[in-house]
Design an enzyme around this catalytic site. Structure first.
Site, PDB file in Angstrom:
ATOM      1  N   ASP A 113      63.477   3.554   4.775  1.00 44.13           N
ATOM      2  CA  ASP A 113      63.758   2.874   6.028  1.00 44.13           C
ATOM      3  C   ASP A 113      62.431   2.462   6.667  1.00 44.13           C
ATOM      4  OD1 ASP A 113      65.664   2.270   8.194  1.00 44.13           O
ATOM      5  OD2 ASP A 113      66.794   3.932   7.326  1.00 44.13           O
ATOM      6  N   ASP A 140      66.110  18.884   4.266  1.00 44.84           N
ATOM      7  CA  ASP A 140      64.694  18.573   4.049  1.00 44.84           C
ATOM      8  C   ASP A 140      64.459  18.004   2.657  1.00 44.84           C
ATOM      9  OD1 ASP A 140      64.773  20.890   2.415  1.00 44.84           O
ATOM     10  OD2 ASP A 140      64.393  22.133   4.175  1.00 44.84           O
ATOM     11  N   HIS A 184      75.150   5.866   8.125  1.00 41.50           N
ATOM     12  CA  HIS A 184      74.875   6.938   9.077  1.00 41.50           C
ATOM     13  C   HIS A 184      75.199   6.545  10.522  1.00 41.50           C
ATOM     14  CE1 HIS A 184      71.581   4.211   9.289  1.00 41.50           C
ATOM     15  NE2 HIS A 184      71.162   4.775  10.399  1.00 41.50           N
ATOM     16  N   ASP A 185      75.533   5.282  10.769  1.00 38.38           N
ATOM     17  CA  ASP A 185      75.886   4.835  12.124  1.00 38.38           C
ATOM     18  C   ASP A 185      77.399   4.710  12.296  1.00 38.38           C
ATOM     19  OD1 ASP A 185      73.255   4.633  13.031  1.00 38.38           O
ATOM     20  OD2 ASP A 185      73.041   2.600  12.232  1.00 38.38           O
ATOM     21  N   ASP A 239      64.938  -1.739   9.540  1.00 37.86           N
ATOM     22  CA  ASP A 239      65.762  -1.300  10.665  1.00 37.86           C
ATOM     23  C   ASP A 239      65.651  -2.261  11.850  1.00 37.86           C
ATOM     24  OD1 ASP A 239      67.259   0.994  12.018  1.00 37.86           O
ATOM     25  OD2 ASP A 239      65.597   0.674  13.401  1.00 37.86           O
ATOM     26  N   GLU A 266      68.635  -5.011   8.039  1.00 40.98           N
ATOM     27  CA  GLU A 266      69.797  -4.448   8.734  1.00 40.98           C
ATOM     28  C   GLU A 266      70.373  -5.597   9.540  1.00 40.98           C
ATOM     29  OE1 GLU A 266      69.422  -1.889  12.122  1.00 40.98           O
ATOM     30  OE2 GLU A 266      71.296  -0.891  11.674  1.00 40.98           O
TER      31      GLU A 266
HETATM   32  C1  NOJ Z   1      69.660   1.165  13.502  1.00 42.58           C
HETATM   33  C2  NOJ Z   1      69.748   2.516  12.854  1.00 42.58           C
HETATM   34  O1  NOJ Z   1      70.618   2.420  11.758  1.00 42.58           O
HETATM   35  C3  NOJ Z   1      70.228   3.480  13.910  1.00 42.58           C
HETATM   36  O2  NOJ Z   1      70.546   4.729  13.367  1.00 42.58           O
HETATM   37  C4  NOJ Z   1      69.162   3.582  14.962  1.00 42.58           C
HETATM   38  O3  NOJ Z   1      69.645   4.398  16.011  1.00 42.58           O
HETATM   39  C5  NOJ Z   1      68.797   2.212  15.527  1.00 42.58           C
HETATM   40  N1  NOJ Z   1      68.628   1.229  14.505  1.00 42.58           N
HETATM   41  C6  NOJ Z   1      67.501   2.293  16.278  1.00 42.58           C
HETATM   42  O4  NOJ Z   1      66.452   2.457  15.377  1.00 42.58           O
END
Ligand code: NOJ
Length: 582
Positions: free
Chosen positions: A129, A60, A351-352, A231, A285
């Site tokens: 973001d 948090d 994070h992806d 994003d 992105e």
């Molecule tokens: C890209 C983000 O980095 C990802 O984590 C997300 O699931 C998708 N966009 C959808 O917003």
């Protein structure tokens, strides 16, 4: 076919595979091209997994506040925070139900204001973001929109009335059946969702929607934030005749969906409405489908975005490994395409993705520490703005999850169910996500050796990596030679040497399959970077006499054993060194 959403696939979906156009000549940038966001090092915080302050098992804002001195100690300039807005958390905050409020799990607006204050007091900027290709289906706009065909919010989303028949096939990235149209009986119509059915796509063709988004952006900019990460925005503009999605393009769906009509108009409008009125940075992105696309997004003269975030590099690694020659080729081509105009992000994880050291380095005990430091040397010596994902500074590794019940990521779980439904190979799928799921990069930050790695006193929302007793910030703090302290030294080296930010990049010994060597130079200042990406001792021919070099930093504490030849440098496994040329 197994289509999954582990990190590799995710990166591939957003990646650029066409290397074309834009052969720029190579001058040094003009002084006027220098910008704070080019010189910054960005540290990415995944708030859910960083630090929990109230024992509910979820990271948090107060948790982040309690670690601000740690963040400052890294030497970084900017924090990029993954979404913290109100959200039902179908996709961990990438499904926003109220863009002007804070997710309950994370705290409230007071906590947010304290966070910004605490960061700014320490000289750290904050990038948020901005998730506006889609909202949550629980957003008031969508509730209104779906309530009747005549509702004023109807055109905030893309609807297809059922009396026109079923809309032509559209591919969805996160839907269990990969169907991007979801039927809604309330108004007998289908709505579009490129991601999950709980993430309906916003209609950017509607000027009212666009104005709402700019107002939201101003709301946050007025609160003092310093930038936006857009994003999935390359998908925001659509061909609203919705022609059939070409079958077979599913694993490269961005080739069809990205850079739709009017995208540049929307970005120009966003720039004039928001970016141009504040001292904020903006990063896309993705980077379109060609170097030309990437340029058009970030060429300063066009007044759209500041920085591209291209996925080609991060998409190279597979569970079977990757070719260093390919890696060098991709990073070198991107560098040369942006040598004169435009600006890039440099990163190997986020994070992806699964963990950087597990994908690009070597997470075995013998090489984890060395290879993590070697990768830090790479990311922090390339031209572009480096992005470092939280935990990578410790050399945190993949999660080591064993069963599907360990995973929390919605698309990972959806695809598993899909494979079951179609009697696919779930064993193979599980093997794949063990290596590639983005949950690998989302396990709690490893602070110390106490319960749950010091992340929470409660039950963590996702399991802590069992290796936390050996890999954690507390231990690394006390060890001068740790990954953490190496990362700090590298950040300082970059900050002290603008040649590493702006200097010309030249690849050396191009065909060397084990060593990545390059020169960075600006005026009289020249730096040589040599990186062994292999488990064996390797040699590199740099064409530069060792006599003319001075070692600035190395990831092995001891000096090399064997003497190097005149212009041949011998490197131990995963050894990284930076020399200044005399
Ligand atoms: C890209 C983000 O980095 C990802 O984590 C997300 O699931 C998708 N966009 C959808 O917003």
């Amino acid at each position: 076919m197994i289509r999954s959403f582990p990190s590799k696939a995710f990166a591939a979906l957003f990646s650029l595979v066409i290397f074309s156009g834009c052969n720029q000549k190579e001058p040094s940038p003009q002084i006027s091209d220098k910008k704070w966001w080019k010189e910054a090092v960005v540290y990415q915080i995944y708030p859910r997994s960083f630090k929990d302050s109230d024992g509910d098992g979820i990271g948090d804002l107060n948790g982040i506040i309690s670690k601000l001195d740690y963040i400052k100690s890294l030497g970084i300039d900017v924090v990029w925070l993954n979404p913290i807005y109100s959200s039902p958390n179908d996709d961990n905050g990438y499904d926003v139900s109220d863009y002007r409020n804070i997710m309950k799990d994370f705290g409230d607006m007071k906590n947010f204001d304290s966070l910004v204050k605490g960061m700014h007091e320490r000289g750290i900027k904050l990038v948020m973001d901005l998730v506006v290709n889609h909202s949550s289906d629980e957003h008031e706009w969508f509730k209104q929109s779906r309530s009747s065909r005549t509702n004023p919010y109807r055109d905030y989303y893309h609807w297809w009335n059922a009396e026109r028949g079923k809309p032509a096939y559209r591919y969805s990235l996160f839907d269990i059946n990969h169907d991007a149209w979801r039927y809604d009986s309330l108004t007998n119509a289908y709505y579009l969702h490129y991601f999950s059915p709980k993430q309906p796509d916003l209609n950017w063709e509607n000027p009212r929607l666009r104005k709402e988004v700019y107002d939201i952006m101003k709301f946050w900019a007025d609160k003092g934030i310093d930038g936006f990460r857009l994003d999935a925005f390359q998908f925001a503009a659509k061909d609203t005749s919705f022609p059939e999605f070409p079958k077979g393009l599913e694993n490269n769906f961005q080739l069809y969906y990205a850079m739709g009509p009017h995208l540049h108009d929307y970005l120009k409008e966003m720039n004039s409405e928001v970016f141009s009125r504040y001292d904020v940075m903006s990063v896309a992105e993705g980077a379109g489908n060609s170097f030309d696309d990437a340029h058009n997004l970030v060429d300063a003269d066009r007044k759209e975005l500041d920085m591209a975030y291209a996925f080609d590099g991060v998409g190279i690694a597979t569970p079977q490994g990757y070719s260093l020659l390919h890696f060098k080729d991709v990073f070198s081509r991107w560098d040369s395409a942006f040598a004169v105009k435009g600006w890039l992000s440099i990163f190997l994880s986020n994070h992806d993705q699964a963990r950087m050291v597990s994908r690009f380095g070597n997470d075995s005990p013998a090489f984890r520490d060395l290879s993590a430091k070697m990768l830090a040397t790479f990311v922090l010596t390339m031209r572009g703005t480096p992005y470092y994902y939280n935990g990578d500074e410790l050399g945190m590794t993949n999660a080591g999850f064993k069963t599907i019940t360990d995973f929390r990521d919605m698309p990972t779980l959806n695809e598993y169910r899909h494979q079951k439904d179609i009697h696919g190979d779930t064993v193979k799928y599980l093997e794949r996500v063990k290596a590639e799921s983005r949950d690998n990069g989302r396990t709690p930050f490893q602070w110390d050796t106490t319960k749950n790695a010091g992340f929470t006193t409660g039950t963590p929302w996702i399991a802590v990596n069992p290796n936390y007793k050996a890999i954690n910030a507390d231990l690394e703090e006390k060890d001068q030679n740790s990954c953490l302290n190496y990362f700090r030294k590298m950040v300082k080296l970059r900050k002290d040497n603008p040649v590493l930010v702006y200097g010309k990049y030249t690849l050396l010994d191009k065909g060397n399959p084990k060593v990545y060597a390059y020169l960075r130079e600006e005026g009289e200042k020249k730096m040589l970077v040599v990186l062994n990406f292999s488990t064996e001792t390797a040699r590199v021919e740099t064409g530069i006499s060792a006599m003319n070099t001075k070692l600035l930093i190395a990831n092995y504490p001891e000096s090399p054993v064997s003497k190097t030849g005149d212009d041949i440098f011998e490197l131990r496994p995963y050894e990284a060194r930076i020399y200044q040329l005399k």
